[in-house]
Design an enzyme around this catalytic site. Structure first.
Site, mmCIF file in Angstrom:
data_model
loop_
_atom_site.group_PDB
_atom_site.id
_atom_site.type_symbol
_atom_site.label_atom_id
_atom_site.label_comp_id
_atom_site.label_asym_id
_atom_site.label_seq_id
_atom_site.Cartn_x
_atom_site.Cartn_y
_atom_site.Cartn_z
ATOM 1 N N THR A 1 0.841 -1.196 0.000
ATOM 2 C CA THR A 1 0.000 0.000 0.000
ATOM 3 C C THR A 1 0.869 1.236 0.000
ATOM 4 O O THR A 1 1.968 1.219 0.545
ATOM 5 C CB THR A 1 -0.928 0.020 1.235
ATOM 6 O OG1 THR A 1 -1.623 1.274 1.272
ATOM 7 C CG2 THR A 1 -0.164 -0.142 2.539
ATOM 8 N N GLY B 1 -0.787 5.462 6.713
ATOM 9 C CA GLY B 1 -1.662 5.112 7.835
ATOM 10 C C GLY B 1 -1.936 3.616 7.854
ATOM 11 O O GLY B 1 -1.873 2.965 8.909
ATOM 12 N N ASP C 1 -8.014 -2.783 0.133
ATOM 13 C CA ASP C 1 -8.871 -1.754 -0.422
ATOM 14 C C ASP C 1 -9.978 -1.506 0.584
ATOM 15 O O ASP C 1 -10.602 -2.453 1.092
ATOM 16 C CB ASP C 1 -9.442 -2.131 -1.797
ATOM 17 C CG ASP C 1 -9.816 -0.880 -2.566
ATOM 18 O OD1 ASP C 1 -8.925 -0.043 -2.808
ATOM 19 O OD2 ASP C 1 -11.004 -0.716 -2.913
ATOM 20 N N GLY D 1 -7.224 9.632 7.451
ATOM 21 C CA GLY D 1 -8.426 9.656 6.621
ATOM 22 C C GLY D 1 -9.652 10.206 7.352
ATOM 23 O O GLY D 1 -9.609 11.279 7.955
ATOM 24 N N ASP E 1 -11.050 9.119 10.009
ATOM 25 C CA ASP E 1 -11.111 8.744 11.429
ATOM 26 C C ASP E 1 -11.674 9.829 12.357
ATOM 27 O O ASP E 1 -12.455 9.516 13.252
ATOM 28 C CB ASP E 1 -9.729 8.302 11.936
ATOM 29 C CG ASP E 1 -9.376 6.883 11.512
ATOM 30 O OD1 ASP E 1 -10.278 6.132 11.111
ATOM 31 O OD2 ASP E 1 -8.177 6.526 11.597
ATOM 32 N N LYS F 1 -8.180 0.988 18.161
ATOM 33 C CA LYS F 1 -8.695 1.025 16.779
ATOM 34 C C LYS F 1 -8.531 -0.348 16.127
ATOM 35 O O LYS F 1 -9.466 -0.867 15.517
ATOM 36 C CB LYS F 1 -7.997 2.113 15.953
ATOM 37 C CG LYS F 1 -8.550 2.183 14.534
ATOM 38 C CD LYS F 1 -7.900 3.203 13.633
ATOM 39 C CE LYS F 1 -8.386 2.976 12.188
ATOM 40 N NZ LYS F 1 -7.719 3.844 11.194
HETATM 41 P P1 ITT Z 1 -3.490 2.169 -1.432
HETATM 42 O O1 ITT Z 1 -4.449 1.966 -2.577
HETATM 43 O O2 ITT Z 1 -2.089 2.401 -1.874
HETATM 44 O O3 ITT Z 1 -3.586 1.097 -0.390
HETATM 45 P P2 ITT Z 1 -5.293 4.338 -0.733
HETATM 46 O O4 ITT Z 1 -5.343 5.313 0.396
HETATM 47 O O5 ITT Z 1 -5.491 4.910 -2.125
HETATM 48 O O6 ITT Z 1 -3.913 3.547 -0.659
HETATM 49 P P3 ITT Z 1 -7.826 2.961 -0.904
HETATM 50 O O7 ITT Z 1 -8.017 3.175 -2.349
HETATM 51 O O8 ITT Z 1 -8.191 1.635 -0.297
HETATM 52 O O9 ITT Z 1 -6.316 3.192 -0.473
HETATM 53 O O10 ITT Z 1 -8.632 4.124 -0.175
HETATM 54 C C1 ITT Z 1 -8.934 4.002 1.163
HETATM 55 C C2 ITT Z 1 -9.457 5.342 1.678
HETATM 56 O O11 ITT Z 1 -10.555 5.103 2.559
HETATM 57 C C3 ITT Z 1 -8.386 6.030 2.502
HETATM 58 O O12 ITT Z 1 -7.580 6.880 1.718
HETATM 59 C C4 ITT Z 1 -9.221 6.761 3.531
HETATM 60 O O13 ITT Z 1 -9.705 7.967 2.980
HETATM 61 C C5 ITT Z 1 -10.396 5.818 3.746
HETATM 62 N N1 ITT Z 1 -10.102 4.862 4.833
HETATM 63 C C6 ITT Z 1 -9.857 3.525 4.727
HETATM 64 N N2 ITT Z 1 -9.565 2.991 5.926
HETATM 65 C C7 ITT Z 1 -9.625 3.998 6.807
HETATM 66 C C8 ITT Z 1 -9.407 4.086 8.190
HETATM 67 O O14 ITT Z 1 -9.024 3.041 8.909
HETATM 68 N N3 ITT Z 1 -9.558 5.279 8.760
HETATM 69 C C9 ITT Z 1 -9.920 6.368 8.048
HETATM 70 N N4 ITT Z 1 -10.116 6.383 6.743
HETATM 71 C C10 ITT Z 1 -9.978 5.207 6.108
HETATM 72 NA NA NA Z 2 -9.756 2.169 -3.609
#
Ligand code: ITT
Ligand code: NA
Length: 197
Positions: free
Chosen positions: A7, A11, A69, A153, A155, A175
């Site tokens: 990833t 975070g 994801d 994000g 949170d 968490k």
């Molecule tokens: P990778 O694809 O490289 O893993 P990304 O941040 O683009 O990184 P995602 O496409 O899965 O990953 O997007 C996940 C989003 O959802 C993340 O950027 C946050 O905005 C939100 N998110 C996911 N898990 C979260 C958490 O535990 N706490 C807060 N926000 C979260």
């Molecule tokens: Na995604």
């Protein structure tokens, strides 16, 4: 044995390293390996994206890769931002921008209609294919203003009635104990244990 936490989200990396620290695996991030390309992410489901990210980085590194994801589904917004959670306010926008957009889209909506859940799908792949998937969710409410400084994000806006705190007010271990990602990791670890029996 080695697992690469595949990833670009720091975070997520922090949470994975903490949650997987007790296992008989050496856990590495893409940064640790000096891997910079970004996986394409064109799927319309969390599972499609998790699988394609895990397989992309497994081929690139030649190692076992774990991808995540995840996102926030808000009921009043018919499940948005969902798989677009990271890009809700635009491709290069900050977490603050996404949080602001979310609050704007819920202006005037009362607490009982602000129900939401975080969803996480994990995929573990080798250079050939996805070997395992796991998933987890956590239910909560989107607040009207941010609370807490931990996590990342959405949170600070996500209130979890079970713990009477936002996810950003929780300690990392709290968490991990209740989160979508923590639950998905628990399911993944159980499957890994069975695979190695
Ligand atoms: P990778 O694809 O490289 O893993 P990304 O941040 O683009 O990184 P995602 O496409 O899965 O990953 O997007 C996940 C989003 O959802 C993340 O950027 C946050 O905005 C939100 N998110 C996911 N898990 C979260 C958490 O535990 N706490 C807060 N926000 C979260
Ligand atoms: Na995604």
């Amino acid at each position: 044995k080695e697992i690469v936490v595949a990833t670009k989200n720091l975070g997520k990396v922090t949470e994975f390293k903490a949650a997987l620290s007790g296992l008989p695996y050496t856990v590495m991030s893409l940064t640790d390996l000096g891997i910079y390309p970004e996986a394409p992410e064109n799927g319309v489901t969390f599972e499609e994206n998790a699988r394609s990210k895990a397989e992309f980085y497994a081929r690139l590194t030649g190692k076992l890769c774990l991808a995540d994801d995840s996102g926030l589904e808000v009921d009043y917004l018919k499940g948005e931002p969902g798989v677009y959670s990271a890009r809700y306010a635009g491709e290069h926008a900050s977490d603050e921008d996404s949080n602001k957009k979310l609050l704007d889209n819920l202006t005037g909506i009362p607490a009982e209609k602000r129900t939401a859940r975080f969803r996480c799908v994990l995929a573990l792949a080798d250079t050939e294919k996805t070997l395992l998937t796991a998933n987890g969710t956590v239910e909560g409410i989107v607040l009207t203003e941010p609370r807490g400084n931990n996590g990342f994000g959405y949170d600070p806006l996500f209130f979890v009635p079970e713990l009477d705190k936002t996810m950003a007010e929780m300690l990392p271990v709290e968490k991990n104990g209740i989160s979508h990602r923590g639950r998905a990791i628990k399911m993944l670890v159980e499957q890994l244990a069975q695979m190695n029996e």
